[in-house]
Design a protein around this motif. Structure first.
Motif, PDB file in Angstrom:
ATOM      1  N   PRO A  41       0.837  -1.203   0.000  1.00 23.88           N
ATOM      2  CA  PRO A  41       0.000   0.000   0.000  1.00 23.88           C
ATOM      3  C   PRO A  41       0.870   1.251   0.000  1.00 23.88           C
ATOM      4  O   PRO A  41       1.913   1.296   0.653  1.00 23.88           O
ATOM      5  N   LYS A  42       0.444   2.228  -0.753  1.00 26.47           N
ATOM      6  CA  LYS A  42       1.200   3.474  -0.842  1.00 26.47           C
ATOM      7  C   LYS A  42       1.084   4.228   0.479  1.00 26.47           C
ATOM      8  O   LYS A  42       0.005   4.351   1.043  1.00 26.47           O
ATOM      9  N   VAL A  43       2.213   4.705   0.968  1.00 22.99           N
ATOM     10  CA  VAL A  43       2.244   5.479   2.205  1.00 22.99           C
ATOM     11  C   VAL A  43       2.361   6.942   1.819  1.00 22.99           C
ATOM     12  O   VAL A  43       3.261   7.326   1.067  1.00 22.99           O
ATOM     13  N   LYS A  44       1.434   7.748   2.327  1.00 22.84           N
ATOM     14  CA  LYS A  44       1.455   9.170   2.007  1.00 22.84           C
ATOM     15  C   LYS A  44       2.587   9.844   2.757  1.00 22.84           C
ATOM     16  O   LYS A  44       2.807   9.592   3.940  1.00 22.84           O
ATOM     17  N   LYS A  45       3.309  10.700   2.035  1.00 19.53           N
ATOM     18  CA  LYS A  45       4.423  11.430   2.628  1.00 19.53           C
ATOM     19  C   LYS A  45       3.880  12.586   3.463  1.00 19.53           C
ATOM     20  O   LYS A  45       2.881  13.207   3.113  1.00 19.53           O
ATOM     21  N   GLU A  46       4.583  12.864   4.547  1.00 17.80           N
ATOM     22  CA  GLU A  46       4.207  13.980   5.405  1.00 17.80           C
ATOM     23  C   GLU A  46       4.563  15.276   4.685  1.00 17.80           C
ATOM     24  O   GLU A  46       5.648  15.411   4.122  1.00 17.80           O
ATOM     25  N   LYS A  47       3.623  16.221   4.694  1.00 15.79           N
ATOM     26  CA  LYS A  47       3.874  17.502   4.041  1.00 15.79           C
ATOM     27  C   LYS A  47       4.862  18.312   4.862  1.00 15.79           C
ATOM     28  O   LYS A  47       4.830  18.305   6.085  1.00 15.79           O
ATOM     29  N   LYS A  48       5.739  19.011   4.154  1.00 14.11           N
ATOM     30  CA  LYS A  48       6.731  19.850   4.815  1.00 14.11           C
ATOM     31  C   LYS A  48       6.267  21.304   4.795  1.00 14.11           C
ATOM     32  O   LYS A  48       5.546  21.727   3.895  1.00 14.11           O
ATOM     33  N   THR A  49       6.721  22.058   5.790  1.00 14.11           N
ATOM     34  CA  THR A  49       6.417  23.479   5.848  1.00 14.11           C
ATOM     35  C   THR A  49       7.380  24.227   4.922  1.00 14.11           C
ATOM     36  O   THR A  49       8.300  23.630   4.360  1.00 14.11           O
ATOM     37  N   LYS A  50       7.206  25.513   4.781  1.00 18.81           N
ATOM     38  CA  LYS A  50       8.097  26.312   3.947  1.00 18.81           C
ATOM     39  C   LYS A  50       9.543  26.224   4.411  1.00 18.81           C
ATOM     40  O   LYS A  50      10.460  26.371   3.615  1.00 18.81           O
ATOM     41  N   SER A  51       9.753  25.998   5.700  1.00 22.29           N
ATOM     42  CA  SER A  51      11.112  25.902   6.228  1.00 22.29           C
ATOM     43  C   SER A  51      11.775  24.560   5.883  1.00 22.29           C
ATOM     44  O   SER A  51      12.943  24.357   6.157  1.00 22.29           O
ATOM     45  N   GLY A  52      11.003  23.632   5.322  1.00 23.51           N
ATOM     46  CA  GLY A  52      11.539  22.334   4.968  1.00 23.51           C
ATOM     47  C   GLY A  52      11.386  21.314   6.058  1.00 23.51           C
ATOM     48  O   GLY A  52      11.797  20.169   5.926  1.00 23.51           O
ATOM     49  N   LYS A  53      10.800  21.727   7.191  1.00 25.41           N
ATOM     50  CA  LYS A  53      10.603  20.813   8.301  1.00 25.41           C
ATOM     51  C   LYS A  53       9.200  20.219   8.221  1.00 25.41           C
ATOM     52  O   LYS A  53       8.280  20.857   7.712  1.00 25.41           O
ATOM     53  N   PRO A  54       9.038  18.993   8.734  1.00 25.32           N
ATOM     54  CA  PRO A  54       7.703  18.390   8.725  1.00 25.32           C
ATOM     55  C   PRO A  54       6.706  19.259   9.463  1.00 25.32           C
ATOM     56  O   PRO A  54       7.024  19.874  10.484  1.00 25.32           O
TER      57      PRO A  54
END
Length: 128
Positions: free
Chosen positions: A112-125
Motif C-alpha cells: 500500500p502506498k504510504v502518504k508522505k508527510e507535508k513539509k512546511t516552507k522551512s523544509g521541516k515536517p
C-alpha cells in the motif's frame, strides 16, 4: 502545452470495465483514474487508457499488439510501469478483461502506498 481533454465516452466505458474490481476512483488528467491500495492502476488520458504492469507483462502486451506503447502523459515524461492502450483494443472484450485482470493483480500485489508527510516552507515536517 495544450492538454488533450479526456474522452468522456471512453471514461464511461472504462468505468463499466472496472466495475467488478475493488478500487477507488479519483480525478487525474481531467478524467477518472482508478487506484488499488492507493497505487494508481488504470485510467483515461485523452483518447487512451493506461494500465500499470510489471516489466514482464509490459513486454508481453507489447509483443501481443504493436499499438501498445509506453505511457507518456506529457512529451518526454514517460511513466515507467505504464502502457497506453488505444480504445480500439479495449473494445475487444477478451483482450480488455485479460489485461485488466493481469494489471489489477500486479497493482494489488504492491505494498500500500504510504502518504508522505507535508513539509512546511522551512523544509521541516508540519504538524498534524
Amino acid at each position: 502545452m495544450d492538454w488533450e481533454k479526456a474522452d468522456q465516452n471512453l471514461g464511461e466505458y472504462l468505468a463499466t470495465l472496472v466495475a467488478g474490481y475493488a478500487c477507488k476512483k479519483k480525478m487525474m488528467f481531467g478524467a477518472s483514474v482508478y487506484f488499488v491500495n492507493d497505487n494508481m492502476w488504470t485510467g483515461v488520458k485523452g483518447k487512451i487508457v493506461f494500465l500499470r504492469l510489471s516489466e514482464n507483462d509490459r513486454s508481453a502486451i507489447q509483443a501481443e499488439n504493436d499499438e501498445i506503447r509506453p505511457f507518456e502523459p506529457a512529451p518526454g515524461r514517460m511513466m515507467k510501469e505504464y502502457v497506453e492502450v488505444p480504445e480500439s483494443k479495449l473494445t475487444d472484450d477478451e483482450f480488455a478483461h485479460k489485461w485488466l485482470d493481469i494489471s489489477y493483480s500486479y497493482v494489488k500485489s504492491l505494498p500500500p502506498k504510504v502518504k508522505k508527510e507535508k513539509k512546511t516552507k522551512s523544509g521541516k515536517p508540519g504538524r498534524k
